[in-house]
Structure formats: structure tokens, C-alpha cells
Design an enzyme around this catalytic site. Structure first.
Site, short mmCIF file in Angstrom:
data_model
loop_
_atom_site.label_atom_id
_atom_site.label_comp_id
_atom_site.label_asym_id
_atom_site.label_seq_id
_atom_site.Cartn_x
_atom_site.Cartn_y
_atom_site.Cartn_z
CG ASP A 22 38.53 31.49 20.39
OD1 ASP A 22 38.62 32.23 21.39
OD2 ASP A 22 39.25 31.61 19.39
CB SER A 52 41.75 39.33 38.78
OG SER A 52 42.92 39.14 39.56
CE1 TYR A 62 44.13 36.75 34.66
CE2 TYR A 62 44.72 37.98 36.62
CZ TYR A 62 43.94 37.03 35.99
OH TYR A 62 42.96 36.37 36.71
CE LYS A 72 40.69 38.03 34.62
NZ LYS A 72 39.48 37.27 34.22
#
Length: 252
Positions: free
Chosen positions: A62, A141, A154, A158
Site C-alpha cells: 500500500d 498526468s 485527481y 498529479k
């Protein structure tokens, strides 16, 4: 038969049980590296490790856990004696705009995508700095450049990876560690993470224009290899010109 661009190197690849991580691990092994694959998906990760071109190691991991990062570093050193490359690839994407995103999802995304990269880089720099000539590759990303309305958390995570990468690159350069740190900013990749996100939004699994994970894996191979010894703190966009705004056509 290996290609040799990573001959003799030891690489850790997170999120390696499927998608881009599996493609990177597979390509690295083909190019001569011993790969430590990590993921929370144990069965799939072990299957990828078993199919590599040369012996590797799977560790259940993890990435949001500092203790588990320490365990991964120890496992790599005990098995292979060194760490030359770290690819921080593990990530999660839970759709949600700034209006409808759930705070619990925000925290989960930051824990994996941002905290996980921070912890991985910290472990790697501490392990690599004595020997130098090493490479950290962070998978960010295109969303950190252009933004995505449906993925506020998200994109934010990034963006953190993008800035953290530069800070690490400057620090290691100033300290003379010989550790390079660069980020890759993919466009849409044909992976389970993307399929699941599209399904959540009620879209078909296939994403138009999505690239095969192996096409993106070659970018990681370049940055991990000695071919990129002068590349440090860079952002490598692999997005088929998605972030380039074409000029408006002139009326004839």
C-alpha cells in the site's frame, strides 16, 4: 533475449499488477533489469512477476503506508543488493468535479497519488544517494497541465507530483547525489483504471484515442536508462499533442 538498456539495474515499479505498471515492469525486465513489482492486487501482481523475462520479486504494498515503503526498500536490497530505479506509477482515479466530489474520495486520491509518491521518493533518495547514478520516474498526468472537469481531486494530486518532482530534482542536484527525478504526463491510457472511471460516469469502457500501455512504458524506459543522464526535473508529455491548442483556421 533482453535488449540491455537497463542491463544489471534493479528497478522498483509500483502499481505493477496491471495496466501501465505491468507494461513498465515487463519492458524493464526485457531490457535487462531485475524488477521489484508492488501492488495491493497480490494475485495479479504475482502473475506478472512470474512472466517476466528475468527473475523479479513481487511485494504486496500500500503506497500510502510509510512502513510498507520501508519494507519494500528492504526487500529490494535484501534480494538484489541495490536500487537503481524507482517508478512511482500506482494511482487511483475517482471521478468527481469540484461541485460533486466527495471529501473522502479526495483524501483517498491524495493518499495514493500524492502521499505515495512523496514516500516512495523519500525512501529512494535515502537508499540511492550513497551510490549515485540513479533515476526516479514519477507518473503524473496530462491532467496536471490541461485539467479535467470530471476529476478535480485527481488533477490536483498529479499537480502535486509535477511540482514535487522538480523539488526533488533540484535537491539531489544541489547535494551532488547523482539522482535524477523526472515526471511523465500521459494522455489517456487503455487501462483498467480508465475503464472503471468511465463506467462510473456511465460511459463505454473503451476510451476513444486511448493508447496502449506499452507505448507509454517506453517513455519510462528512456528516463530510467543512462541515455537520459542529462535529463533532470523534466516533464515528458506523452499525449499525442492533446495539450497543444491548434491555431484557429482562417476563413478562405
Amino acid at each position: 533475449m533482453t535488449g540491455g538498456r537497463l542491463e544489471g539495474k534493479v528497478a522498483i515499479v509500483t502499481g505493477a499488477a496491471m495496466g501501465l505498471g505491468a507494461a513498465i515492469a515487463t519492458l524493464f525486465a526485457e531490457e535487462g533489469a531485475h524488477v521489484v513489482l508492488t501492488d495491493v492486487a497480490t494475485e495479479a501482481g504475482e502473475a506478472v512477476a512470474a512472466g517476466l523475462a528475468r527473475p523479479g520479486l513481487f511485494v504486496r504494498h500500500d503506497v500510502s503506508s510509510p512502513e510498507q515503503w520501508d519494507a519494500v526498500g528492504r526487500a529490494a536490497l535484501e534480494r538484489f543488493g541495490r536500487i537503481d530505479v524507482l517508478v512511482n506509477n500506482a494511482g487511483v482515479l475517482i471521478p468527481g468535479s469540484i461541485e460533486d466530489a466527495d471529501f473522502a474520495d479526495w483524501r483517498r486520491i491524495q493518499a495514493v497519488n500524492a502521499d505515495g509518491v512523496f514516500l516512495g521518493c523519500q525512501m529512494a533518495v535515502r537508499a540511492m544517494k550513497a551510490s549515485g547514478g540513479r533515476s526516479i520516474v514519477n507518473i503524473a498526468s496530462v491532467g496536471s497541465h490541461s485539467g479535467e472537469a470530471y476529476a478535480a481531486a485527481y488533477c490536483a494530486s498529479k499537480g502535486a507530483v509535477r511540482s514535487l518532482t522538480k523539488s526533488i530534482a533540484v535537491h539531489c542536484q544541489n547535494q551532488g547525489y547523482g539522482i535524477r527525478c523526472n515526471s511523465i504526463h500521459p494522455g489517456t491510457i487503455d487501462t483498467p483504471m480508465v475503464w472503471n472511471a468511465r463506467q462510473t460516469m456511465g460511459l463505454p469502457p473503451a476510451s476513444p484515442g486511448a493508447g496502449d500501455p506499452r507505448q507509454f512504458a517506453y517513455a519510462a524506459l528512456y528516463l530510467a536508462s543512462d541515455e537520459a543522464l542529462l535529463v533532470n526535473g523534466a516533464e515528458l508529455l506523452v499525449d499525442a499533442a492533446r495539450t497543444v491548442t491548434p491555431p484557429s483556421p482562417r476563413a478562405s
